[in-house]
Structure formats: C-alpha cells, structure tokens
Write a protein that holds these residues in place. Sequence first.
Motif, PDB file in Angstrom:
ATOM      1  N   TYR A 225      -7.454  -4.119  -6.052  1.00  0.00           N
ATOM      2  CA  TYR A 225      -7.145  -3.746  -4.672  1.00  0.00           C
ATOM      3  C   TYR A 225      -8.309  -2.972  -4.072  1.00  0.00           C
ATOM      4  N   GLY A 226      -8.318  -2.960  -2.743  1.00  0.00           N
ATOM      5  CA  GLY A 226      -9.305  -2.188  -2.011  1.00  0.00           C
ATOM      6  C   GLY A 226      -8.744  -0.811  -1.691  1.00  0.00           C
ATOM      7  N   LEU A 227      -9.565   0.213  -1.862  1.00  0.00           N
ATOM      8  CA  LEU A 227      -9.135   1.580  -1.617  1.00  0.00           C
ATOM      9  C   LEU A 227     -10.000   2.173  -0.513  1.00  0.00           C
ATOM     10  N   THR A 228      -9.334   2.454   0.598  1.00  0.00           N
ATOM     11  CA  THR A 228     -10.008   3.092   1.733  1.00  0.00           C
ATOM     12  C   THR A 228      -9.302   4.409   2.006  1.00  0.00           C
ATOM     13  N   GLY A 229      -9.982   5.505   1.708  1.00  0.00           N
ATOM     14  CA  GLY A 229      -9.289   6.788   1.783  1.00  0.00           C
ATOM     15  C   GLY A 229      -8.157   6.801   0.772  1.00  0.00           C
ATOM     16  N   GLU A 230      -6.914   6.955   1.276  1.00  0.00           N
ATOM     17  CA  GLU A 230      -5.743   6.876   0.411  1.00  0.00           C
ATOM     18  C   GLU A 230      -4.987   5.566   0.575  1.00  0.00           C
ATOM     19  N   THR A 266     -11.798  -8.791   3.758  1.00  0.00           N
ATOM     20  CA  THR A 266     -10.745  -8.191   4.600  1.00  0.00           C
ATOM     21  C   THR A 266      -9.955  -7.160   3.803  1.00  0.00           C
ATOM     22  N   SER A 267     -10.565  -6.641   2.747  1.00  0.00           N
ATOM     23  CA  SER A 267      -9.843  -5.731   1.855  1.00  0.00           C
ATOM     24  C   SER A 267      -9.921  -4.279   2.309  1.00  0.00           C
ATOM     25  N   GLY A 268     -10.749  -3.997   3.334  1.00  0.00           N
ATOM     26  CA  GLY A 268     -10.813  -2.643   3.848  1.00  0.00           C
ATOM     27  C   GLY A 268      -9.666  -2.365   4.815  1.00  0.00           C
ATOM     28  N   THR A 269      -9.425  -1.126   5.069  1.00  0.00           N
ATOM     29  CA  THR A 269      -8.421  -0.712   6.046  1.00  0.00           C
ATOM     30  C   THR A 269      -9.165  -0.256   7.299  1.00  0.00           C
ATOM     31  N   LYS A 270      -8.997  -1.062   8.356  1.00  0.00           N
ATOM     32  CA  LYS A 270      -9.681  -0.828   9.641  1.00  0.00           C
ATOM     33  C   LYS A 270     -11.187  -1.007   9.529  1.00  0.00           C
ATOM     34  N   LYS A 271     -11.616  -1.699   8.460  1.00  0.00           N
ATOM     35  CA  LYS A 271     -13.017  -2.088   8.343  1.00  0.00           C
ATOM     36  C   LYS A 271     -13.108  -3.240   7.350  1.00  0.00           C
TER      37      LYS A 271
END
Length: 309
Positions: A225-230, A266-271
């Motif tokens: 999984y992609g981890l963006t912040g939390e 597309t694994s980032g959150t808002k990026k």
Amino acid sequence: RTFTTNDTMSFSGDLSSTIYSSIDGIFGVNLAGVFEKTIPFHINITASFQDLFNNISSPTLSLLAEVTDITEEGVFFQGIVSVENPNFFEMSLENFTTRVETENGDLVGELSPIQGTMISNGTSEFYLNGTLSYEALNAKILTIHIRGNAGVHLMGIDKVISLSTTAHLPIPEIKDLLFHNESLGITISLDMKLRLRGFLTTIGLALSNPSKIPLQAHDLLCSIYGLTGENKKIIAQEVMEPGIVEPTQQEYIETQLLIPYIKIFTSGTKKILPDWFVIKIDGNFSIAGVDQSIPVSIDATINPHLIRS
C-alpha cells in the motif's frame, strides 16, 4: 518420686505385634538412718504395637509443577510432590499414579511413578517428570491427579491410608516454550521487473526457526500500500502459500504480484505518489495439532524516488 528411663530395642527375624518385658528391683525402708526393711518387687509389662498404630495420622500431599520445555515427542513436565508425615514412624509411598487431564476429562499425560519412604515427623520431597501430548496445549485447564497409599509395615502390622491431591497447571504459551530467549527470524526481500502491463513484483519471506520443533507458517497475507502521512491506500494483496520450517533451519517462501502501472501512479493521497510504499506481511506460526498460534507481522518501506529514478 517418679523414675524414668529410655532404651532402644532392635529386632530380627519374625516379629510379634506384642512384646513382653519386666522390671525387677528392691524397695528399702530406712528410718532415722537405720536400715529397717527391704521389699523385693517384680513388674510384668505387656506392650502391643497394634495399640500404637490404632491412631495413625494421615500424611498430607502438596504439589508444585510446571511445563518446562517442548520437543518433538511432546511437552516436558516437571514437578515436586511434598509429603508431610506427622507420625513418629516412617511410612512408604505405594501404588501412586499421576494423571493429567483436560477440562473435558481427556487424558493428555501419565507421569513417572512416585515411590519412596516418608521420614517420620517431617516433610519428604519426591520428584516426578513426564511428557504431555501436544493436545495439552489446547486445553483451557489442565488438572493433575495424584493418588496412592501411605503404608505402615512394622511388627506384623500392615496398614495403608489412601492419599490423593489435585492441582491445576497453567497452560503455557507456545512462544515461551519454543523460543526461550531467542526469536523467530523473518526477513522480507523484494524484486521488481518492468513488464508490458505493470511491475512484476516478487516478494520473498525468509523464515528462520531457532526452536527444536517444526513450525507451520500459514494464513500469510502480503499487502502493498501507499502511505501518505497517516493515510493508507491499498495497491495489491496476495495470499502466500503456507510452508513448514524445520528445526534450526531456514525456509524461503515467495509470491508474485503483477501491479498495473496505474495502481502505482495513483497510490498517493491527493498526489501521484505516496510518501512511502509499504510491504506488509501478516501471518501465523503454529505446531501441528496445536490450536495456539504465534501471530507475526512484518513490514518494509520503499522510497518512491527509487521508482522515479
């Protein structure tokens, strides 16, 4: 005036439960320092050993026990039985049996027989050991039953007293029995190759077993999984095949996932890309025939800049 004396008797050969003795002597009457009269006396004494043993006090049992190790043969058990004998004579332990049962009455072990002699007016300790089956680790409660007789065989007297005690044994956790001061070794490896439809990702799991028992690795789930912040965003998941890790050996398990490029970018959150890619493997390790399991979880992080480069 009272006269007392102590003496020790020894016997050999066939003995009677009754003994006879006598006391002979002379009484002298003395008045004003002038000897006046002597009187001889003779006393017969009859003693029955049967009378001595009519009121035998029952010894008491207590037990300290623990599971100390686990091998391919089963679960090793050790204990100390303390017997307090309040009587003035020694007694023997006879026909003692030790059983270990689950809360359902299932027999999971019979331990070494207890035998020996209890000292008089004191406490004697007797050691027992044995091996329980693996099913003992599935129980909620283990109960130890000790039963036997305390015997007196002296002067033709034969008496036995029934003795028994029951104790509960805590169910140990298999991780404490298996690893002691060591730990299960787990290492993740990663290999990625470019393919037409995405990244062909090979994830390996190297398992090192420091114990004496073969371990089963099962319920292994690999997640990326992609981890963006939390925030986590699942990219791919795959169930890994189970495996067996032999004692003091290493086993390698791997799985492959084809991850479409669109999933990666597309694994980032808002990026586009996340802060980190995370590979996580969850699973359980257990012994064959034992319900208890050891949950494991391991993860590794990958810098997305490696993909950009």
